[in-house]
Design a protein around this motif. Sequence first.
Motif, PDB file in Angstrom:
ATOM      1  N   TYR A 235       0.871  -1.292   0.046  1.00  0.00           N
ATOM      2  CA  TYR A 235       0.010   0.093  -0.082  1.00  0.00           C
ATOM      3  C   TYR A 235       0.890   1.276  -0.104  1.00  0.00           C
ATOM      4  O   TYR A 235       1.990   1.241   0.741  1.00  0.00           O
ATOM      5  N   CYS A 236       0.274   2.041  -0.669  1.00  0.00           N
ATOM      6  CA  CYS A 236       1.178   3.514  -1.001  1.00  0.00           C
ATOM      7  C   CYS A 236       1.131   4.173   0.300  1.00  0.00           C
ATOM      8  O   CYS A 236       0.414   4.380   1.173  1.00  0.00           O
ATOM      9  N   LEU A 237       2.541   4.639   0.797  1.00  0.00           N
ATOM     10  CA  LEU A 237       2.835   5.224   2.056  1.00  0.00           C
ATOM     11  C   LEU A 237       2.264   6.592   2.243  1.00  0.00           C
ATOM     12  O   LEU A 237       1.669   7.128   2.992  1.00  0.00           O
TER      13      LEU A 237
ATOM     14  N   GLU B  80      -3.400   3.918  -1.085  1.00  0.00           N
ATOM     15  CA  GLU B  80      -3.938   3.107  -2.155  1.00  0.00           C
ATOM     16  C   GLU B  80      -3.165   2.107  -2.438  1.00  0.00           C
ATOM     17  O   GLU B  80      -1.831   1.939  -2.207  1.00  0.00           O
ATOM     18  N   PRO B  81      -3.535   0.843  -3.111  1.00  0.00           N
ATOM     19  CA  PRO B  81      -2.673  -0.366  -3.499  1.00  0.00           C
ATOM     20  C   PRO B  81      -1.822  -0.068  -4.381  1.00  0.00           C
ATOM     21  O   PRO B  81      -2.119   0.810  -5.245  1.00  0.00           O
ATOM     22  N   ILE B  82      -0.531  -0.362  -4.318  1.00  0.00           N
ATOM     23  CA  ILE B  82       0.474  -0.311  -5.121  1.00  0.00           C
ATOM     24  C   ILE B  82       0.566  -1.108  -6.411  1.00  0.00           C
ATOM     25  O   ILE B  82       0.661  -0.660  -7.269  1.00  0.00           O
TER      26      ILE B  82
ATOM     27  N   PRO C 280       9.946  -4.942  -5.922  1.00  0.00           N
ATOM     28  CA  PRO C 280       9.242  -5.443  -4.492  1.00  0.00           C
ATOM     29  C   PRO C 280       9.422  -4.380  -3.531  1.00  0.00           C
ATOM     30  O   PRO C 280       8.768  -4.590  -2.297  1.00  0.00           O
ATOM     31  N   THR C 281      10.255  -3.225  -3.664  1.00  0.00           N
ATOM     32  CA  THR C 281      10.644  -2.453  -2.403  1.00  0.00           C
ATOM     33  C   THR C 281       9.964  -1.203  -2.551  1.00  0.00           C
ATOM     34  O   THR C 281       9.997  -0.199  -1.890  1.00  0.00           O
ATOM     35  N   ALA C 282       9.043  -0.935  -3.692  1.00  0.00           N
ATOM     36  CA  ALA C 282       8.155  -0.123  -3.835  1.00  0.00           C
ATOM     37  C   ALA C 282       7.417   0.552  -2.510  1.00  0.00           C
ATOM     38  O   ALA C 282       6.594  -0.235  -2.186  1.00  0.00           O
ATOM     39  N   GLU C 283       7.526   1.876  -2.358  1.00  0.00           N
ATOM     40  CA  GLU C 283       6.737   2.462  -1.129  1.00  0.00           C
ATOM     41  C   GLU C 283       5.381   3.175  -1.736  1.00  0.00           C
ATOM     42  O   GLU C 283       4.553   3.720  -0.753  1.00  0.00           O
TER      43      GLU C 283
ATOM     44  N   VAL D  67       1.419   8.484  -7.388  1.00  0.00           N
ATOM     45  CA  VAL D  67       2.179   9.154  -6.508  1.00  0.00           C
ATOM     46  C   VAL D  67       3.696   9.319  -6.551  1.00  0.00           C
ATOM     47  O   VAL D  67       4.190  10.584  -6.734  1.00  0.00           O
ATOM     48  N   LYS D  68       4.219   8.335  -7.213  1.00  0.00           N
ATOM     49  CA  LYS D  68       5.426   8.391  -7.529  1.00  0.00           C
ATOM     50  C   LYS D  68       5.551   9.406  -8.954  1.00  0.00           C
ATOM     51  O   LYS D  68       6.509  10.225  -8.907  1.00  0.00           O
ATOM     52  N   ALA D  69       4.785   9.284  -9.792  1.00  0.00           N
ATOM     53  CA  ALA D  69       4.837  10.037 -11.006  1.00  0.00           C
ATOM     54  C   ALA D  69       4.812  11.490 -10.464  1.00  0.00           C
ATOM     55  O   ALA D  69       5.280  12.576 -11.064  1.00  0.00           O
TER      56      ALA D  69
END
Length: 135
Positions: free
Chosen positions: A96-98, A102-104, A113-116, A121-123
């Motif tokens: 889930y997005c920090l 929301e679900p990643i 697999p280390t995505a936070e 949101v990253k964009a």
Amino acid sequence: MLTKEELLEAPEADYMNEAQIAFFKATLEQLRQDTMDSIEAAKQTLANPPEHNDDADRAAYEEESRLALRIVDRERKLLPKIEAAMRRIATGDFGYCLESGEPIGIPRLLLRPTAELCAEVKAINERRESAYRDA
């Protein structure tokens, strides 16, 4: 253990169920071990330089060493990210997005697999960074 294909085909209602968490935990543990093995192998290689009688060989070795050091540095920076992802698994926050909660998403987690953060949101964060960098 689930396969990548099974993960991708799973319904949204199954997001981050026990089997998926187990898959990503095993993936992260393997990534940590592979990263540590790679760092150790690079250290051993750099610790035992071969003898070079030729300037071209020495230059080639120095370039290879420089690249190896850059790779080790990147992998060293990956280890804390792996540990943070493992902590998120333990606390139930993995996947889930920090920032948004929301679900990643499984596809993104399979690639990183280390995505936070979720892709949206990253964009947004990358656009902000780019705007500040350009200003």
